[in-house]
Motif scaffolding. Structure first.
Motif, PDB file in Angstrom:
ATOM      1  N   UNK A 240     -16.113  37.059 -14.498  1.00 24.25           N
ATOM      2  CA  UNK A 240     -14.755  36.656 -14.128  1.00 24.25           C
ATOM      3  C   UNK A 240     -14.773  35.423 -13.231  1.00 24.25           C
ATOM      4  N   UNK A 241     -15.712  35.406 -12.261  1.00 24.97           N
ATOM      5  CA  UNK A 241     -15.807  34.242 -11.373  1.00 24.97           C
ATOM      6  C   UNK A 241     -16.142  32.990 -12.175  1.00 24.97           C
ATOM      7  N   UNK A 242     -17.066  33.132 -13.130  1.00 25.52           N
ATOM      8  CA  UNK A 242     -17.431  31.996 -13.982  1.00 25.52           C
ATOM      9  C   UNK A 242     -16.230  31.524 -14.806  1.00 25.52           C
TER      10      UNK A 242
ATOM     11  N   UNK B   1      -4.644  18.263 -16.197  1.00 25.47           N
ATOM     12  CA  UNK B   1      -3.707  17.598 -15.289  1.00 25.47           C
ATOM     13  C   UNK B   1      -4.028  16.107 -15.185  1.00 25.47           C
ATOM     14  N   UNK B   2      -5.312  15.793 -15.114  1.00 27.45           N
ATOM     15  CA  UNK B   2      -5.695  14.374 -15.046  1.00 27.45           C
ATOM     16  C   UNK B   2      -5.266  13.626 -16.302  1.00 27.45           C
TER      17      UNK B   2
ATOM     18  N   UNK C  39     -14.298  27.941 -14.811  1.00 22.09           N
ATOM     19  CA  UNK C  39     -14.099  27.157 -16.038  1.00 22.09           C
ATOM     20  C   UNK C  39     -12.611  26.859 -16.249  1.00 22.09           C
ATOM     21  N   UNK C  40     -11.757  27.867 -16.008  1.00 26.31           N
ATOM     22  CA  UNK C  40     -10.323  27.674 -16.175  1.00 26.31           C
ATOM     23  C   UNK C  40      -9.804  26.612 -15.206  1.00 26.31           C
ATOM     24  N   UNK C  41     -10.289  26.664 -13.965  1.00 25.78           N
ATOM     25  CA  UNK C  41      -9.867  25.668 -12.979  1.00 25.78           C
ATOM     26  C   UNK C  41     -10.280  24.265 -13.428  1.00 25.78           C
TER      27      UNK C  41
END
Length: 450
Positions: A277-279, A292-293, A283-285
């Motif tokens: 989940x942390x990974x 966004x960029x 990745x989602x972030x």
């Protein structure tokens, strides 16, 4: 005092008679009995008969198994083996030995159970109950786990401990059953059927601790095997120790070597999931930041395109074009007027060269005519130019800043230069500007610039 009866009143047996009648009496009373004991003193003479003793902790009895009976069974007797024999009780008359005439012989305890195990295993295998194609897949993360086992044994404690450690959030339903004894097979089969009818669990664990083959026999019963095969819920078995195999293990969708291992297979490791989940969050972030960029770059490009297509830019270009056309119009008029003036001067000079009155009058008339034509041509040309100017004015008015002013916009210019202000970079604090509105204009002094 001793009394001796007469010969006629006494029955005297010979040894042969006594042994014969004793043999008949034993045979009639113990026609066919089952006796369990350990083989000793085994003898296999060339005749093909078998002679041995059957003993337990306190006694022994001689046994004989004749060749014709021996051929009917594949069992091979050996000293020290625990067996069950079906036999007639008899007396060997020549010696007066009490003995058993064996008709059937089979291993007692694990030996018999092992043969029953092998026979049932072969039968169910032939029916396809062990085929991998019939096995169900286990859920990656079950919503609820069912445990079919004894509620007081060590197996349930081990299972619950492992489930709490690996994934404590998954609820557990315990279906208490006997795991040993004559009624255990029926309770286990009923528990599997009940779990399927309730449909509350995604996976079932069928388990018990270690024990002998006889202790584990409930898991080798056909009724249990068929209940497992009929289950719509995947079943994991964890019966006994790692070396123990039961019929239930072969039919189950997954066999675990121990109860704890069965619990390990039932749920994933929550720490592994947390790491995943942390990974995925990272990745989602990253993906969102990249998106966004990209969106920001696209927005900047669109803003530049919008600025290029802004009405103010188009008005500026049209005003410049209008000034250019106006300048060209004035130039054309002046050129034409000079041309006509030069022509007039040339004809006037020529007229003066021909002074006779007739010529003069004729020339005067010609002059008036040409003058009228000239004036008419000039008026006509001026009308054309005025019409073009009117049309250009109407077109200009359509895109005129004044029309824009009527919609609430304004035009600000710098004083005293009169330059139109399009950016804050053209101004500084203290500058005087003039703002033209749809009705009137105002003069302002710049205080702050943002």
């Amino acid at each position: 005092m001793t009394i001796i009866l007469p010969s006629a009143q006494r029955k005297i047996y010979t040894v042969t008679q006594l042994n014969r009648e004793t043999s008949l009496l034993l045979g009639e009373h113990f026609l066919a009995i089952l006796v369990e004991g350990e083989i000793s003193n085994l003898s296999t003479p060339a005749s093909g008969h078998i002679y041995f003793s059957l003993k337990d902790a306190n006694a022994q009895i001689r046994c004989a198994m004749f060749k014709n009976m021996r051929r009917r069974f594949g069992f091979r007797p050996e000293n020290g083996k625990q067996v069950i024999v079906k036999a007639q009780v008899s007396l060997y008359e020549p010696r007066g030995d009490y003995q058993l005439i064996v008709e059937q012989i089979e291993e007692a305890g694990d030996g018999a159970l092992r043969r029953a195990f092998d026979a049932l295993k072969l039968k169910l295998s032939m029916e396809g109950l062990f085929d991998a194609a019939n096995k169900l897949s286990l859920p990656t993360l079950p919503n609820t786990i069912g445990v079919i086992t004894s509620p007081t044994g060590a197996a349930i404690r081990d299972i619950l401990t492992v489930l709490r450690r690996r994934f404590a959030a998954v609820p557990v339903i315990v279906y208490p059953v006997a795991v040993q004894g004559d009624n255990a097979r029926h309770e286990i089969a009923r528990a599997i059927d009940t779990a399927n009818k309730q449909a509350l669990c995604d996976v079932l664990i069928l388990s018990r601790g270690g024990g002998s083959l006889e202790d584990l026999w409930a898991f080798n019963e056909e009724i249990v095997a068929r209940a497992i095969f009929a289950s719509d819920i995947p079943i994991i078995t964890g019966v006994g120790h790692e070396t123990d195999f039961t019929i239930a293990d072969f039919v189950a969708d997954l066999r675990a070597p121990t109860p704890s291992a069965a619990a390990e297979h039932a749920v994933p490791d929550q720490q592994t999931w947390l790491t995943q989940f942390v990974y995925l969050e990272s990745r989602l972030h990253q993906l969102l930041q990249r998106k966004l960029n990209q969106s920001r770059q696209s927005l900047d490009w669109l803003l530049k395109r919008l600025q290029q297509q802004h009405p103010g830019q188009k008005l500026t270009r049209n005003m410049q074009r209008m000034d250019e056309l106006e300048s060209r119009l004035h130039q054309a008029m002046h050129v034409r007027l000079r041309q006509h003036a030069q022509l007039l001067e040339a004809k006037t000079a020529k007229l003066w060269q021909h002074i006779p009155s007739v010529a003069i009058n004729s020339h005067k008339q010609r002059q008036r005519y040409l003058s009228e034509r000239l004036n008419s041509a000039i008026r006509h040309r001026l009308e054309q130019l005025n019409q073009r100017l009117l049309n250009a004015g109407q077109t200009l008015n359509a895109v005129s800043p004044l029309a824009t002013l009527n919609r609430g916009y304004s035009i600000t210019s710098h004083l005293p230069s009169g330059k139109i202000i399009t950016s804050t970079e053209q101004l500084k604090a203290g500058d005087i500007v003039q703002t033209r509105l749809a009705q009137g204009q105002i003069t302002s002094q710049i205080k702050t610039i943002e």
